[in-house]
Design an enzyme around this catalytic site. Structure first.
Site, PDB file in Angstrom:
ATOM      1  N   TRP A  10       0.843  -1.208   0.000  1.00  0.00           N
ATOM      2  CA  TRP A  10       0.000   0.000   0.000  1.00  0.00           C
ATOM      3  C   TRP A  10       0.873   1.252   0.000  1.00  0.00           C
ATOM      4  O   TRP A  10       0.543   2.250  -0.618  1.00  0.00           O
ATOM      5  CB  TRP A  10      -0.945   0.009   1.212  1.00  0.00           C
TER       6      TRP A  10
ATOM      7  N   ASP B 162       3.727   0.114  11.826  1.00  0.00           N
ATOM      8  CA  ASP B 162       3.501  -1.331  12.007  1.00  0.00           C
ATOM      9  C   ASP B 162       4.329  -1.816  13.193  1.00  0.00           C
ATOM     10  O   ASP B 162       5.357  -1.221  13.536  1.00  0.00           O
ATOM     11  CB  ASP B 162       3.910  -2.104  10.739  1.00  0.00           C
TER      12      ASP B 162
ATOM     13  N   ASP C 258      -5.003  -1.569   7.110  1.00  0.00           N
ATOM     14  CA  ASP C 258      -5.139  -2.959   6.659  1.00  0.00           C
ATOM     15  C   ASP C 258      -4.683  -3.860   7.815  1.00  0.00           C
ATOM     16  O   ASP C 258      -4.282  -4.994   7.606  1.00  0.00           O
ATOM     17  CB  ASP C 258      -4.245  -3.153   5.420  1.00  0.00           C
TER      18      ASP C 258
ATOM     19  N   LYS D 106      -9.894  -1.826   7.149  1.00  0.00           N
ATOM     20  CA  LYS D 106     -10.298  -3.241   7.074  1.00  0.00           C
ATOM     21  C   LYS D 106     -10.959  -3.681   8.366  1.00  0.00           C
ATOM     22  O   LYS D 106     -10.528  -3.307   9.461  1.00  0.00           O
ATOM     23  CB  LYS D 106      -9.063  -4.102   6.824  1.00  0.00           C
TER      24      LYS D 106
HETATM   25  C1  LIG Z   1      -2.281  -7.736   6.119  1.00  0.00           C
HETATM   26  S1  LIG Z   1      -0.863  -6.956   6.781  1.00  0.00           S
HETATM   27  C2  LIG Z   1      -0.820  -5.439   5.905  1.00  0.00           C
HETATM   28  C3  LIG Z   1      -0.377  -5.558   4.471  1.00  0.00           C
HETATM   29  C4  LIG Z   1      -0.082  -4.200   3.850  1.00  0.00           C
HETATM   30  N1  LIG Z   1      -1.318  -3.442   3.648  1.00  0.00           N
HETATM   31  C5  LIG Z   1       0.612  -4.276   2.527  1.00  0.00           C
HETATM   32  O1  LIG Z   1       0.064  -3.807   1.542  1.00  0.00           O
HETATM   33  O2  LIG Z   1       1.733  -4.769   2.468  1.00  0.00           O
HETATM   34  C6  LIG Z   1      -1.420  -6.500   8.380  1.00  0.00           C
HETATM   35  C7  LIG Z   1      -0.378  -5.817   9.250  1.00  0.00           C
HETATM   36  O3  LIG Z   1      -1.007  -5.282  10.432  1.00  0.00           O
HETATM   37  C8  LIG Z   1       0.007  -5.195  11.418  1.00  0.00           C
HETATM   38  N2  LIG Z   1      -0.535  -4.958  12.757  1.00  0.00           N
HETATM   39  C9  LIG Z   1      -1.282  -5.811  13.516  1.00  0.00           C
HETATM   40  N3  LIG Z   1      -1.543  -5.282  14.720  1.00  0.00           N
HETATM   41  C10 LIG Z   1      -0.971  -4.050  14.741  1.00  0.00           C
HETATM   42  C11 LIG Z   1      -0.890  -3.008  15.718  1.00  0.00           C
HETATM   43  N4  LIG Z   1      -1.445  -3.158  16.936  1.00  0.00           N
HETATM   44  N5  LIG Z   1      -0.236  -1.868  15.402  1.00  0.00           N
HETATM   45  C12 LIG Z   1       0.343  -1.722  14.177  1.00  0.00           C
HETATM   46  N6  LIG Z   1       0.320  -2.686  13.202  1.00  0.00           N
HETATM   47  C13 LIG Z   1      -0.330  -3.839  13.479  1.00  0.00           C
HETATM   48  C14 LIG Z   1       0.708  -6.540  11.274  1.00  0.00           C
HETATM   49  O4  LIG Z   1       1.991  -6.507  11.874  1.00  0.00           O
HETATM   50  C15 LIG Z   1       0.738  -6.725   9.750  1.00  0.00           C
HETATM   51  O5  LIG Z   1       1.994  -6.355   9.210  1.00  0.00           O
END
Ligand SMILES: C[S@@+](CC[C@H](N)C(=O)[O-])C[C@H]1O[C@@H](n2cnc3c(N)ncnc32)[C@H](O)[C@@H]1O
Length: 209
Positions: free
Chosen positions: A52, A70, A121, A161
């Protein structure tokens, strides 16, 4: 069918040098709702690995900026992108824009500037227990909405999301009135087994902090 879809978007992302197949979800959202435009200041919660961020960098151009947040280590594959600031932080650590400015980063954020676009996301680590996973996902979504009065400009846009089920739908219904236009989309590239949908809001009306 599921594997065909996975293979198609996975291969396409590889061929087009995107870091994840999620790129096609944001592309579909943006083609349909035009939430991101040239010169925008975008924050992307849960950016890792960064497709993204790659996509937004192409759209916002030299005058725009993308902040990716992240819990994962900073993805060095994105280091050559201009106007991109990546932070290793849990969204729960954020309460003000100044919380983005505390690290030794190559770009200074003007802490007085809110964002034109808030993206999320984010997905929690799944436990396999449906209700727990839904609740963990909803907690992340709640946190993003809690930050909107502080992070999002009036008239700004969002794509967030959420996993269908549980209290998610009710929560989103309550958020609708904060935007001039509010829609849901399940992108074509979503895996058939996934419960995810995106809430897309345009024209944030603002709210007192
Ligand atoms: C599906 S991936 C995102 C993919 C990204 N949109 C891309 O295009 O590459 C979801 C991400 O949410 C992050 N995430 C989960 N909980 C989080 C939090 N509390 N704070 C920040 N990031 C978080 C995860 O580490 C993961 O890398």
């Amino acid at each position: 069918m599921n594997f065909k879809v996975k293979d198609h978007y996975y291969k396409k992302a590889k061929e087009e040098s995107y870091l994840a197949r999620s790129i096609y979800k944001l592309d579909e959202i943006n083609v349909k709702y035009a939430i991101i435009k040239t010169n925008d200041f975008v924050i992307d919660f849960g950016y890792y690995p960064g497709s993204w961020v790659q996509y937004c960098a192409k759209i916002v151009g030299d005058e725009g900026m993308i902040v990716g947040v992240d819990i994962q280590e900073i993805n060095t594959k994105l280091k050559n992108l201009q106007n991109v600031l990546l932070l290793k932080k849990d969204i729960d650590q954020l309460n003000t824009i100044a919380d983005l400015c505390t690290e030794n980063t190559k770009i200074n954020i003007n802490c007085a500037n809110k964002f034109d676009v808030v993206l999320s996301d984010m997905a929690p680590k799944t436990t396999g227990i449906k209700m727990v996973d839904q609740e963990n996902s909803l907690n992340l979504v709640r946190k993003v909405f809690d930050l909107l009065p502080i992070f999002l400009k009036v008239k700004g846009n969002i794509a967030i999301k959420i996993f269908e089920g549980g209290d998610g739908q009710n929560f989103l219904k309550e958020q609708k009135c904060k935007f001039e236009d509010f829609n849901y989309l399940r992108p074509k590239s979503t895996r058939s087994c996934s419960k995810e949908i995106f809430a897309i809001g345009k024209g944030y009306k603002g709210s007192k902090v």
